[in-house]
Design a protein around this motif. Structure first.
Motif, PDB file in Angstrom:
ATOM      1  N   ASP A  70      51.593  56.317 101.957  1.00 23.47           N
ATOM      2  CA  ASP A  70      50.850  57.333 101.217  1.00 23.47           C
ATOM      3  C   ASP A  70      51.659  58.604 100.982  1.00 23.47           C
ATOM      4  O   ASP A  70      51.163  59.554 100.372  1.00 23.47           O
ATOM      5  CB  ASP A  70      49.565  57.695 101.962  1.00 23.47           C
ATOM      6  CG  ASP A  70      48.599  56.529 102.039  1.00 23.47           C
ATOM      7  OD1 ASP A  70      48.519  55.766 101.058  1.00 23.47           O
ATOM      8  OD2 ASP A  70      47.932  56.382 103.081  1.00 23.47           O
ATOM      9  N   ALA A  71      52.887  58.644 101.479  1.00 23.28           N
ATOM     10  CA  ALA A  71      53.681  59.866 101.421  1.00 23.28           C
ATOM     11  C   ALA A  71      54.082  60.207  99.989  1.00 23.28           C
ATOM     12  O   ALA A  71      54.347  59.330  99.166  1.00 23.28           O
ATOM     13  CB  ALA A  71      54.918  59.737 102.288  1.00 23.28           C
ATOM     14  N   GLN A  72      54.118  61.500  99.693  1.00 25.32           N
ATOM     15  CA  GLN A  72      54.626  62.020  98.432  1.00 25.32           C
ATOM     16  C   GLN A  72      56.092  62.424  98.614  1.00 25.32           C
ATOM     17  O   GLN A  72      56.555  62.679  99.728  1.00 25.32           O
ATOM     18  CB  GLN A  72      53.803  63.231  98.003  1.00 25.32           C
ATOM     19  CG  GLN A  72      52.312  62.973  97.918  1.00 25.32           C
ATOM     20  CD  GLN A  72      51.939  62.083  96.758  1.00 25.32           C
ATOM     21  OE1 GLN A  72      52.415  62.288  95.640  1.00 25.32           O
ATOM     22  NE2 GLN A  72      51.101  61.089  97.007  1.00 25.32           N
ATOM     23  N   ASN A  73      56.800  62.513  97.518  1.00 25.78           N
ATOM     24  CA  ASN A  73      58.214  62.882  97.611  1.00 25.78           C
ATOM     25  C   ASN A  73      58.403  64.242  98.272  1.00 25.78           C
ATOM     26  O   ASN A  73      59.377  64.456  99.000  1.00 25.78           O
ATOM     27  CB  ASN A  73      58.852  62.892  96.218  1.00 25.78           C
ATOM     28  CG  ASN A  73      59.018  61.492  95.648  1.00 25.78           C
ATOM     29  OD1 ASN A  73      59.080  60.515  96.395  1.00 25.78           O
ATOM     30  ND2 ASN A  73      59.096  61.393  94.329  1.00 25.78           N
ATOM     31  N   ILE A  74      57.479  65.179  98.008  1.00 22.69           N
ATOM     32  CA  ILE A  74      57.657  66.527  98.539  1.00 22.69           C
ATOM     33  C   ILE A  74      57.390  66.597 100.039  1.00 22.69           C
ATOM     34  O   ILE A  74      57.581  67.656 100.648  1.00 22.69           O
ATOM     35  CB  ILE A  74      56.779  67.557  97.808  1.00 22.69           C
ATOM     36  CG1 ILE A  74      55.284  67.259  97.996  1.00 22.69           C
ATOM     37  CG2 ILE A  74      57.138  67.616  96.339  1.00 22.69           C
ATOM     38  CD1 ILE A  74      54.391  68.348  97.448  1.00 22.69           C
TER      39      ILE A  74
END
Length: 560
Positions: free
Chosen positions: A242-246
């Motif tokens: 679920d991680a975002q790039n930021i």
């Protein structure tokens, strides 16, 4: 919201209300009295109501005629009111009403409430109080263990007292005793797993209307804080689908100083003290907002505001209830509150300490926990004294990279987000099971939380000019600030410890808070994506002479 505003949403009731207003010139605010007058209107002046009856029968299908001058309402509301009138007339009304609503709560809930209100209106206040007493007859900490039906009975008992009217309730000694007992039930019940998230939220809202007895939730000078010891922690995401790039990369960072952070978000009541004290007109709290053109002596005016104001915007219940996190506050408003609180707590916190919004590392560590965790959580009221604590006994944290404050799996029973089914803010304290290892509650869900950090890519700058730039309070209004924690309307991916979001500092929303109670993270809380927590911080104290850092803010370093 006035009773007739809600009732007018129903076509039949709106039509009857229009007829009542035409004949009487006014409408009662109380819904029980409104029902009473509507029934009396139809019963006592049947000839005048004939045209009206024909209309709602023939055109609207809202009456069913069984025989000459015999009608029934398919509309359940009137059925419930008439059933309530009958119930209130029974010799054993109090015990029978409690028995019925316990046996079939969905069927008898509204009847119970309307019967209590109706009894009070016909001068049978004692009978109404007896019914509430029969529903909630003993203390929540009584030797007798509470049955499963006892917990949902408490919010209903509280709503019945509100239906009766607190003026009448508090006029009678038995009413005062019942109210205090129900308040105790609600205070415990809103933290009890016997209730669903929606039931706990209802308990918290009813407690707000009855009068929440928790000083630490209502008064800024009585806030409760949790201690976060110095030490390393993991910041960011790794191997998380679920991680975002930021949020990446994940790194182990060390915060050299311990700090206190609010147990709960800042509430409407606490932020209201700042507004009531004239905080929106005090220039010394608003330097950055004034420089950006959003503040002058007439108040604050941000991007979504039509005019200058001296309080947060008000979107009605439940968002404006005193024990709910403050929302509709911008980053500038959260910052101003921290400065007011700094002055307000003078003499109660150590000299040299500052009340401020948290930066991102402070927020994430408070949510996820460190590589080590304290053997015992340290929670303390401001009135008990917040000190520069010695390092507590620590144990290895077996879930040092956990995704949520409580573990690695989402749980709608531990945070107010979309799957909880509440659909609005909830009173602080309704999600005790979601506390972090330090005891901080509601870092996930309910409302977003402002931080003092500007948006930037990872890795987070650890010291020097880059760190100062990332946390520059005087940055322009076009520079985005980081908000954390998610809110009641987002999905599970947004309430993870590592989730970051960014927004303009002059923007506010009815779903943002900041930590500390509805404002940025002091541990103020806002009901929108820009809120955060607000920690109390000691000047960067080294863990040992060999690792002594430069004076704060250079209290952060990469480990490994």
């Amino acid at each position: 919201m006035p009773a007739h505003d809600l009732l007018a949403e129903r076509p039949l009731l709106l039509t009857i209300m229009a007829q009542l207003h035409a004949f009487t010139g006014q409408l009662p605010e109380d819904r029980t009295q409104l029902y009473t007058e509507a029934v009396q209107f139809l019963n006592n002046d049947w000839n005048k109501a004939g045209v009206f009856i024909d209309y709602i029968r023939e055109r609207a299908g809202l009456l069913i005629r069984h025989k000459t001058e015999a009608y029934t309402f398919p509309h359940r509301t009137f059925q419930e009111f008439l059933a309530a009138c009958h119930l209130a007339s029974l010799p054993d009304y109090a015990s029978e009403a409690a028995r019925l609503v316990r046996a079939e709560p969905d069927r008898w809930r509204e009847v119970f409430l309307l019967a209590a209100g109706y009894s009070a209106r016909i001068n049978l206040l004692g009978q109404a109080l007896n019914a509430v007493n029969a529903l909630c007859p003993f203390e929540p900490d009584a030797p007798r263990s509470a049955a499963p039906a006892d917990w949902p009975a408490a919010p209903l008992a509280g709503m019945a007292l509100l239906e009766i009217g607190l003026v009448g309730v508090q006029r009678e000694p038995v009413g005062q005793a019942v109210q205090q007992r129900v308040q105790r039930w609600l205070q415990i019940g809103m933290r009890h797993d016997a209730l669903t998230p929606r039931e706990r939220a209802e308990a918290g809202a009813v407690l707000a209307r009855l009068g929440d007895p928790r000083d630490e939730v209502l008064f800024s000078a009585a806030m409760e804080f949790c201690y976060v010891p110095a030490g390393p922690f993991w910041m960011g995401s790794q191997d998380d689908p679920d991680a975002q790039n930021i949020e990446q990369p994940q790194e182990k960072l060390e915060i050299f100083y311990g700090y206190w952070i609010g147990r709960y978000p800042v509430t409407n009541a606490q932020f209201g003290e700042f507004a009531a004290a004239g905080g929106y007109r005090e220039a010394r709290y608003w330097g950055e907002a004034r420089a950006a053109g959003y503040w002058n002596s007439d108040g604050y005016k941000g991007w979504r505001d039509y005019e200058r104001r001296q309080t947060p915007s008000n979107f009605g219940e439940p968002r404006n209830l005193p024990n709910h996190p403050v929302v509709e506050v911008s980053w500038y408003e959260g910052l101003a509150y921290t400065r007011w609180l700094q002055e307000w707590l003078t003499g109660q916190i150590p000299a040299g300490w500052r009340v401020r919004l948290p930066n991102e590392p402070e927020w994430e560590k408070a949510a996820r926990g460190g590589v080590e965790m304290p053997a015992q959580k340290l929670l303390r009221l401001v009135t008990e004294g917040l000190t520069d604590e010695r390092a507590p006994t620590m144990h290895p944290n077996l879930q040092e990279r956990q995704r949520y404050p409580w573990g690695n799996e989402p749980d709608a029973n531990r945070a107010n987000y979309d799957e909880s089914g509440i659909g609005a803010t909830s009173a602080v304290g309704c999600f005790a099971g979601g506390a972090s290892v330090y005891g901080v509650e509601e870092l996930s869900g309910n409302v977003w939380e402002w931080t003092r950090s500007l948006y930037g890519e990872y890795p987070y700058p650890m010291s020097g000019a880059e760190r100062d730039k990332r946390e520059n309070l005087a940055a322009g209004s076009s520079d985005l600030r980081i908000i954390r924690g998610g809110a009641y309307y987002v999905n599970r991916t947004h309430v993870r410890c590592a989730r970051r979001y960014r927004y303009y500092p002059d923007y506010w929303d009815n779903n943002w808070r900041f930590s500390g109670g509805g404002v940025p993270m002091m541990t103020l809380a806002s009901d929108s994506p820009c809120a955060g927590w607000l920690p109390l911080e000691s000047p960067g104290k080294p863990r040992s002479p060999s690792t002594a850092p430069a004076p704060y803010p250079a209290g952060l370093r990469k480990v490994g």
